[in-house]
Design an enzyme around this catalytic site. Structure first.
Site, PDB file in Angstrom:
ATOM      1  N   LYS A 171       0.985  -0.957   0.276  1.00  0.00           N
ATOM      2  CA  LYS A 171       0.104  -0.153   0.056  1.00  0.00           C
ATOM      3  C   LYS A 171       0.897   1.341   0.305  1.00  0.00           C
ATOM      4  CE  LYS A 171      -2.762   0.800   3.227  1.00  0.00           C
ATOM      5  NZ  LYS A 171      -4.207   0.712   4.156  1.00  0.00           N
ATOM      6  N   LYS A 173       0.765   5.286   0.004  1.00  0.00           N
ATOM      7  CA  LYS A 173       0.293   6.954   1.509  1.00  0.00           C
ATOM      8  C   LYS A 173       0.199   7.485  -0.349  1.00  0.00           C
ATOM      9  CE  LYS A 173      -0.467   5.291   5.063  1.00  0.00           C
ATOM     10  NZ  LYS A 173      -1.796   5.095   5.501  1.00  0.00           N
ATOM     11  N   ASP A 202      -4.096   4.726  -0.357  1.00  0.00           N
ATOM     12  CA  ASP A 202      -4.314   4.927   0.761  1.00  0.00           C
ATOM     13  C   ASP A 202      -4.222   6.866   0.643  1.00  0.00           C
ATOM     14  OD1 ASP A 202      -5.573   5.619   3.330  1.00  0.00           O
ATOM     15  OD2 ASP A 202      -4.546   4.416   4.468  1.00  0.00           O
ATOM     16  N   ASN A 204      -6.388   9.337   3.208  1.00  0.00           N
ATOM     17  CA  ASN A 204      -6.101   9.130   4.838  1.00  0.00           C
ATOM     18  C   ASN A 204      -7.102  10.356   4.720  1.00  0.00           C
ATOM     19  OD1 ASN A 204      -3.068   7.644   5.189  1.00  0.00           O
ATOM     20  ND2 ASN A 204      -4.489   7.999   6.670  1.00  0.00           N
ATOM     21  N   GLU A 228      -8.381   3.918  -0.795  1.00  0.00           N
ATOM     22  CA  GLU A 228      -8.797   4.488   0.637  1.00  0.00           C
ATOM     23  C   GLU A 228      -9.123   5.775   1.456  1.00  0.00           C
ATOM     24  OE1 GLU A 228      -6.861   1.264   3.358  1.00  0.00           O
ATOM     25  OE2 GLU A 228      -6.532   2.423   4.601  1.00  0.00           O
ATOM     26  N   GLU A 254     -11.437   2.955   8.766  1.00  0.00           N
ATOM     27  CA  GLU A 254     -10.929   3.099  10.038  1.00  0.00           C
ATOM     28  C   GLU A 254     -10.887   4.425  11.271  1.00  0.00           C
ATOM     29  OE1 GLU A 254      -6.570   5.261   9.590  1.00  0.00           O
ATOM     30  OE2 GLU A 254      -6.793   4.016   7.389  1.00  0.00           O
ATOM     31  N   HIS A 304      -8.580  -2.785   9.768  1.00  0.00           N
ATOM     32  CA  HIS A 304      -7.235  -1.909   9.267  1.00  0.00           C
ATOM     33  C   HIS A 304      -6.639  -2.449  10.226  1.00  0.00           C
ATOM     34  CE1 HIS A 304      -5.924   2.001  11.361  1.00  0.00           C
ATOM     35  NE2 HIS A 304      -5.429   1.987  10.206  1.00  0.00           N
ATOM     36  N   GLU A 326      -4.170  -5.596   6.942  1.00  0.00           N
ATOM     37  CA  GLU A 326      -2.991  -4.515   7.194  1.00  0.00           C
ATOM     38  C   GLU A 326      -1.799  -4.934   7.643  1.00  0.00           C
ATOM     39  OE1 GLU A 326      -3.555  -0.986   7.912  1.00  0.00           O
ATOM     40  OE2 GLU A 326      -2.675   0.024   6.859  1.00  0.00           O
TER      41      GLU A 326
HETATM   42  C1  0YR Z   1      -0.042   6.742  10.553  1.00  0.00           C
HETATM   43  N1  0YR Z   1      -3.776   2.756   7.619  1.00  0.00           N
HETATM   44  C2  0YR Z   1      -3.991   3.975   7.813  1.00  0.00           C
HETATM   45  C3  0YR Z   1      -0.934   5.458  10.321  1.00  0.00           C
HETATM   46  C4  0YR Z   1      -2.837   4.057   9.020  1.00  0.00           C
HETATM   47  C5  0YR Z   1      -1.666   5.399   9.069  1.00  0.00           C
HETATM   48  O1  0YR Z   1      -0.826   7.523  10.504  1.00  0.00           O
HETATM   49  O2  0YR Z   1      -1.819   5.203  11.380  1.00  0.00           O
HETATM   50  O3  0YR Z   1      -1.014   5.813   7.942  1.00  0.00           O
HETATM   51  O4  0YR Z   1      -3.810   4.210  10.237  1.00  0.00           O
HETATM   52  O5  0YR Z   1      -4.544   4.728   7.168  1.00  0.00           O
HETATM   53  O6  0YR Z   1      -4.562   2.666   6.449  1.00  0.00           O
HETATM   54 MG    MG Z   2      -5.170   3.964   5.919  1.00  0.00          MG
END
Ligand code: 0YR
Ligand code: MG
Length: 369
Positions: A171, A173, A202, A204, A228, A254, A304, A326
């Site tokens: 994965k 970011k 992801d 976030n 994600e 999450e 998660h 994960e």
């Molecule tokens: C850092 N997983 C996430 C990490 C994680 C965060 O903030 O904990 O990237 O929770 O998105 O999928």
């Molecule tokens: Mg995440």
């Protein structure tokens, strides 16, 4: 088995490579405010939640456990986990001051500790208590090689190393200020790992709807397995619109704090891969409900992990909707029986309990006040 004492703690454990970032969070130490629940039967239950490691927020969770929930547990039968969840939820007053965040995370830690006791009292790992079979296999995908603050070359090197280690999913970011840079990094990693390894991304929760519509549509060029948290965590209609507009599946969950929120996203057609987190939703009790709900709708559940690989692994082994999980290995060295991946699959834990039992030295080494 009567509960005799409830003792909260806070751990701050350094993360991989000193500092990691996703689009919204910077982390140097993973926070694990948690609890040890003692019983007169000699069994101790361990539970915890996960945070970005800010001491002030972690103390709020610790104090909610120690001062609000703990006194309601002393003298109760530890085995009556679901009844205790209801008692804590409805009589502690926490529902009045928060249905998400601190109070749910405190409740999560306690509920997990109680399930740990229940499984230890039954002398079986939690997956077995939940009805799972030894033969179930849970595949791991690795998040700990795709951080947003790493260079493109680091991402490529890490992705290659993870695939060489046996992982069949990685994965990345995303959520750079210039989304073209995200596409460039995704393309580089896709080229490095070849067409057969699953590639998740992801955001976030950083994108707005126009960005998600525009750049989300490009993800199919790299055969992205899911996008994600593209949008704000509570935006049901936004995710539903995105789901109708792009072909890449949407994963989220999450940051959802109740099974009812999952019902909202699922019935709106706003999620494809369902990702509840037992350390946030209020523990294993409501998390199991969310898993059953998703599975009733025919949706895959990918819990998660963050650092609750421990209980999420137990639940995944036990439920047929959970084939994938994960992997972020930041806390694993803190546990008596750490979650372990071999050739891309998690090993099935054997110790009685939820897998959350901390090594004695973990609290000495990482405990903070
Ligand atoms: C850092 N997983 C996430 C990490 C994680 C965060 O903030 O904990 O990237 O929770 O998105 O999928
Ligand atoms: Mg995440």
């Amino acid at each position: 088995m009567k509960i005799t004492r409830v003792e909260p703690f806070i751990l701050h454990v350094p993360v991989t490579g000193a500092r990691i970032a996703d689009s919204t969070n910077q982390v140097t130490h993973w926070g694990a405010p948690g609890v040890i629940v003692y019983t007169d039967g000699g069994i101790e239950g361990f539970g915890y939640t996960g945070t970005l490691g800010h001491l002030t927020t972690d103390r709020l969770i610790r104090d909610c456990i120690g001062e609000t929930l703990g006194p309601l547990l002393v003298g109760e039968d530890a085995i009556s986990v679901r009844a205790l969840w209801q008692k804590l939820h409805s009589t502690s007053g926490v529902h009045w001051v928060g249905r998400a965040g601190v109070t749910q995370m405190a409740l999560s830690a306690v509920d997990i500790a109680l399930w740990d006791i229940k499984a230890k009292a039954a002398d079986m790992p939690l997956w077995k208590l939940l009805g799972g079979s030894e033969s179930a296999r849970v595949e791991a995908y690795n998040t700990d090689g795709g951080w947003l603050n790493w260079s493109k070359q680091e991402l490529v090197d890490c992705a290659r190393a993870m695939v060489a280690d046996g992982f069949r999913g990685v994965k990345l970011k995303i959520g750079k200020p210039d989304s073209h840079e995200d596409l460039d990094r995704i393309e580089a990693v896709r080229n490095a790992i070849g067409p057969r390894v699953n590639l998740m991304v992801d955001a976030n929760a950083i994108w707005d709807l126009p960005t998600a519509l525009r750049f989300g549509a490009r993800l199919k060029d790299f055969d992205v397995y899911w996008i994600e948290e593209p949008l704000g965590p509570d935006d049901v209609p936004g995710h539903a619109q995105l789901a109708r507009s792009i072909t890449t599946p949407i994963a989220l969950g999450e940051q959802l704090y109740s099974p009812i929120r999952f019902r909202d996203f699922i019935t709106a057609g706003a999620v494809h891969f369902v990702q509840p987190d037992a350390t946030r939703i209020g523990g294993i009790t409501p998390c199991w409900q969310a898993v059953e709900l998703a599975s009733t709708f025919g949706l895959p559940v990918v819990l998660h992990a963050a650092d609750m690989v421990q209980v999420h692994l137990q639940m995944s082994i036990a439920h047929s909707a959970c084939d994938l999980l994960e992997y972020i290995p930041w806390l694993r060295h803190c546990f008596e029986e750490p979650a372990t991946v071999e050739d891309g699959f998690f090993k099935t834990p054997q110790m009685p309990g939820a897998g959350t039992t901390l090594r004695a030295d973990a609290i000495d080494k990482y405990g903070v006040q």
